[in-house]
Design a protein around this motif. Sequence first.
Motif, PDB file in Angstrom:
ATOM      1  N   PRO A 201       0.830  -1.217   0.000  1.00  0.00           N
ATOM      2  CA  PRO A 201       0.000   0.000   0.000  1.00  0.00           C
ATOM      3  C   PRO A 201       0.862   1.264   0.000  1.00  0.00           C
ATOM      4  O   PRO A 201       1.935   1.280   0.605  1.00  0.00           O
ATOM      5  N   GLN A 202       0.358   2.281  -0.675  1.00  0.00           N
ATOM      6  CA  GLN A 202       1.111   3.538  -0.789  1.00  0.00           C
ATOM      7  C   GLN A 202       1.470   4.088   0.584  1.00  0.00           C
ATOM      8  O   GLN A 202       0.663   4.035   1.507  1.00  0.00           O
ATOM      9  N   GLY A 203       2.690   4.598   0.672  1.00  0.00           N
ATOM     10  CA  GLY A 203       3.114   5.210   1.927  1.00  0.00           C
ATOM     11  C   GLY A 203       3.741   4.217   2.889  1.00  0.00           C
ATOM     12  O   GLY A 203       4.290   4.599   3.913  1.00  0.00           O
ATOM     13  N   GLU A 204       3.640   2.918   2.581  1.00  0.00           N
ATOM     14  CA  GLU A 204       4.242   1.893   3.440  1.00  0.00           C
ATOM     15  C   GLU A 204       5.596   1.499   2.874  1.00  0.00           C
ATOM     16  O   GLU A 204       5.812   1.581   1.667  1.00  0.00           O
ATOM     17  N   VAL A 336      -5.654   3.965 -17.043  1.00  0.00           N
ATOM     18  CA  VAL A 336      -6.121   2.686 -16.505  1.00  0.00           C
ATOM     19  C   VAL A 336      -5.051   2.046 -15.597  1.00  0.00           C
ATOM     20  O   VAL A 336      -5.352   1.237 -14.719  1.00  0.00           O
ATOM     21  N   LEU A 337      -3.799   2.481 -15.793  1.00  0.00           N
ATOM     22  CA  LEU A 337      -2.698   1.886 -15.024  1.00  0.00           C
ATOM     23  C   LEU A 337      -2.832   2.116 -13.518  1.00  0.00           C
ATOM     24  O   LEU A 337      -2.241   1.377 -12.730  1.00  0.00           O
ATOM     25  N   THR A 338      -3.605   3.125 -13.124  1.00  0.00           N
ATOM     26  CA  THR A 338      -3.832   3.330 -11.682  1.00  0.00           C
ATOM     27  C   THR A 338      -4.370   2.047 -11.051  1.00  0.00           C
ATOM     28  O   THR A 338      -4.127   1.767  -9.878  1.00  0.00           O
TER      29      THR A 338
END
Length: 402
Positions: A201-204, A336-338
Amino acid sequence: MAVEQARAPDLSFDDIDPRYRAFIEDYIGLYGLDAAAFCRPLPRADEMFFKAILPNYEQDASIAAFKFTEATLRHFDTVRQIVDGAFGGFEKLGSFLDFASGYGRLTRIMLQKLRPDQIHVADIYKDAVDWQRQAFGVAGTYSTPDPAHLQHADRHDLIFVGSLFSHLPAELFHRWLAALYGLLTPGGVLAFSVHDESFLPQGEAMDASGIRYFRFSESGSLDADIYGMSYVSEAFVGEAIGRLPGRPAWRRFHKGAYENQDLYVVGAPGKDVSNVFVASTPMGGFETATHLTNGTVEFSGWALERTPGRRLTRLSVQLGGETRLEVAPDCERPDVLTHFPKAANTPIGWRFRLGPELARPGEMIRLRMDSDSGLFGCAYAEFPPRFAMTYAGWSRRALRQG
Ligand SMILES: C[S@@+](CC[C@H](N)C(=O)[O-])C[C@H]1O[C@@H](n2cnc3c(N)ncnc32)[C@H](O)[C@@H]1O
């Protein structure tokens, strides 16, 4: 909650919207499988369906049943490629163990490829094992929180572990790997999926050990000491495999399982796995339907080949079982890559027009996406699009109509 669950009926595929049922039957048929055998009721206690898939689709049982089917077919694509590459086909496979099988979505298909006595399932949920024994006639083992307590005398040619190692803390990761590897026949293969570190997860941040464990999961009942969310580096998994006896050969396939898990395929001592290649099933979806003059509708959407080094070779619009249009990609869709972090290829956009001269009212539209990996994916809609029926791939939004 338990009482409520016990009272609630199972979900029958007969009760879903007949249009979605038609999509489901069509998709299963394209795999040469029997839809009636697949579409047995979904037991109310199945957390995977009722607590993960259904809430993801706003409790719409028809869409959820379609997504369940689509995910199971992709799951089967993974297993079939392992069986073909490692054994030369299902007819050469002896015994199969689906470890951490849940309520056995894969069993619905494996029963069409193997005899029930060749199929063994295991899960920590006794109800899931009992249900499969009773519904499918397969053999079942109750698993345990600690691999040291597992009682399982049989040995298997292929042991498939979908989405268990992606939930294990470090110590259990090593111990379950050793325990399951020990259940292989000579010449057998163990395949398991993990969350790669690129999905952290982002930020980890990753732990220096190469595994990061979070004490939460989709499970309402499993203890966070034994089942959470874990993310691993290839170095961690490679080192873990290196601890197994016999210096096993192994391969990693990025996103080889589910939408976002890496797949590791490990041979029993001396077993060559260099013939195994696991591609990811192409994905795509409808996004917009614009009503033009004279009953013509312009549809647009996206498609993605997720396998490194592979590409989509053909997009075809099929109605009534035949191709009515070939579609050329009309742009790249990096947005879409998100939804597909670290995807190997750029998603593409497509659009096509269908009018009354090509489509009859009420006809099912199948957009088929073929890849040079040999795999294909399908997205479905209806002509004319009377209501939002997209939900293919990541797209959980309603079809935009204009
Ligand atoms: C994410 S689900 C995957 C289910 C199934 N493989 C699939 O793809 O549909 C994880 C499964 O692991 C099972 N599980 C968790 N801990 C386990 C253990 N120690 N032994 C066996 N199964 C376990 C859960 O009960 C659950 O059914």
